[in-house]
Enzyme design. Structure first.
Site, mmCIF file in Angstrom:
data_model
loop_
_atom_site.group_PDB
_atom_site.id
_atom_site.type_symbol
_atom_site.label_atom_id
_atom_site.label_comp_id
_atom_site.label_asym_id
_atom_site.label_seq_id
_atom_site.Cartn_x
_atom_site.Cartn_y
_atom_site.Cartn_z
ATOM 1 N N SER A 49 -13.824 -25.941 31.945
ATOM 2 C CA SER A 49 -12.682 -26.832 32.088
ATOM 3 C C SER A 49 -13.138 -28.286 31.983
ATOM 4 O O SER A 49 -13.896 -28.781 32.829
ATOM 5 C CB SER A 49 -12.006 -26.610 33.446
ATOM 6 N N HIS A 58 -11.266 -25.436 27.869
ATOM 7 C CA HIS A 58 -10.019 -25.463 28.638
ATOM 8 C C HIS A 58 -9.663 -26.917 28.942
ATOM 9 O O HIS A 58 -10.457 -27.659 29.526
ATOM 10 C CB HIS A 58 -10.201 -24.673 29.933
ATOM 11 N N ASP A 109 -6.879 -29.371 30.760
ATOM 12 C CA ASP A 109 -5.785 -29.470 31.719
ATOM 13 C C ASP A 109 -4.969 -30.731 31.461
ATOM 14 O O ASP A 109 -5.493 -31.844 31.539
ATOM 15 C CB ASP A 109 -6.334 -29.509 33.152
ATOM 16 N N MET A 119 -1.942 -32.881 32.884
ATOM 17 C CA MET A 119 -1.170 -33.081 34.116
ATOM 18 C C MET A 119 -0.345 -34.362 34.007
ATOM 19 O O MET A 119 -0.817 -35.359 33.457
ATOM 20 C CB MET A 119 -2.112 -33.180 35.317
ATOM 21 N N HIS A 130 -3.693 -26.198 28.798
ATOM 22 C CA HIS A 130 -2.915 -25.752 29.960
ATOM 23 C C HIS A 130 -1.977 -26.883 30.370
ATOM 24 O O HIS A 130 -2.421 -27.913 30.897
ATOM 25 C CB HIS A 130 -3.891 -25.393 31.086
ATOM 26 N N MET A 156 0.366 -28.507 32.677
ATOM 27 C CA MET A 156 0.853 -28.600 34.047
ATOM 28 C C MET A 156 1.802 -29.777 34.118
ATOM 29 O O MET A 156 1.524 -30.810 34.749
ATOM 30 C CB MET A 156 -0.320 -28.738 35.025
ATOM 31 N N MET A 164 -3.411 -19.061 38.536
ATOM 32 C CA MET A 164 -4.108 -20.129 39.239
ATOM 33 C C MET A 164 -4.694 -19.557 40.521
ATOM 34 O O MET A 164 -3.988 -18.911 41.301
ATOM 35 C CB MET A 164 -3.163 -21.281 39.559
ATOM 36 N N ASP A 188 -8.199 -19.484 36.925
ATOM 37 C CA ASP A 188 -8.597 -20.888 36.928
ATOM 38 C C ASP A 188 -8.549 -21.421 38.356
ATOM 39 O O ASP A 188 -7.485 -21.465 38.966
ATOM 40 C CB ASP A 188 -7.644 -21.678 36.023
#
Length: 221
Positions: A8, A33, A35, A37, A66, A68, A137, A175
């Site tokens: 990640s 990966h 993230d 956000m 991913h 979020m 998660m 994750d």
């Protein structure tokens, strides 16, 4: 079953992002990966499509994005255009989950759906045939470096059982708090796509860490 390790990049040194990407790829990463956000769905803000495009520009392995974020369906095209190979949206943030998954596949990408720790598997029960991956998660999302929530082991087991009964070849990604010393637990439970942030980037030798994780995966599978 095939197993994948996805470092990640949330835990990478963003000042040396291209170097970090090359380093974990050399160390044996299968996916990267990323993230995303927005400070609304989770209490943190990270990156958007331009940084994903920059990562894609220096990456040799698939980029796993991913989301979020609230209203993820508004940004699917932008992240696909930026180079995401896998796009995952949260069931909690996408009221029309099947439509979002279908759009991701229309864009030629693999579709994933994510669940927070407290969200029941029933939230994705009716879209399992429409996705390529379910991301469970194993910490509350928003920040790296958290400890794995032990209760999630049972949730992984239950999801794998449901997928097996339905005859669906859907990946289970985990994750949050996954490291070399506990990866065996989630693999035995049924996970096969392992996200690890500080568990890899927080170590001195990425290659040694990923090799140890693979060894533990092989023993558990």
């Amino acid at each position: 079953m095939d197993y994948y390790i996805a470092p990640s990049l949330l835990s990478a040194d963003f000042g040396r992002l291209a170097e970090e990407v090359r380093a974990v790829e050399k160390a044996g990463a299968d996916l990267l990966h990323v993230d995303v956000m927005d400070g609304r769905f989770v209490p943190n803000i990270t990156i958007g499509p331009p940084v994903v495009a920059a990562i894609k520009g220096c990456a040799a392995v698939p980029v796993d994005v991913h989301l979020m974020i609230v209203e993820p369906e508004r940004y699917l095209d932008a992240f696909a255009e930026a180079g995401a190979d896998v796009i995952t949206v949260h069931a909690e943030a996408a009221p029309h989950l099947q439509r979002a998954a279908a759009r991701i596949r229309e864009l030629g990408k693999k579709a994933g759906v994510a669940l927070n720790p407290s969200t029941s598997l029933s939230a994705v029960e009716w879209v399992l045939s429409d996705v390529d991956m379910v991301l469970l998660m194993t910490v509350n999302p928003g920040f790296g470096g958290q400890a794995y929530l032990p209760a999630m082991t049972g949730k992984i087991e239950l999801l794998r059982s449901q997928l097996s009964r339905a005859g669906l070849a859907v990946d289970i990604q985990v994750d949050g708090g996954i490291k070399a010393d506990n990866v065996s637990e989630v693999v035995r439970a049924g996970a096969n796509v392992i996200v690890s942030g500080s568990g890899i980037f927080g170590t001195k030798d990425y290659g040694k860490t990923i090799a140890e994780m693979r060894q533990n995966i092989r023993r558990a599978s």
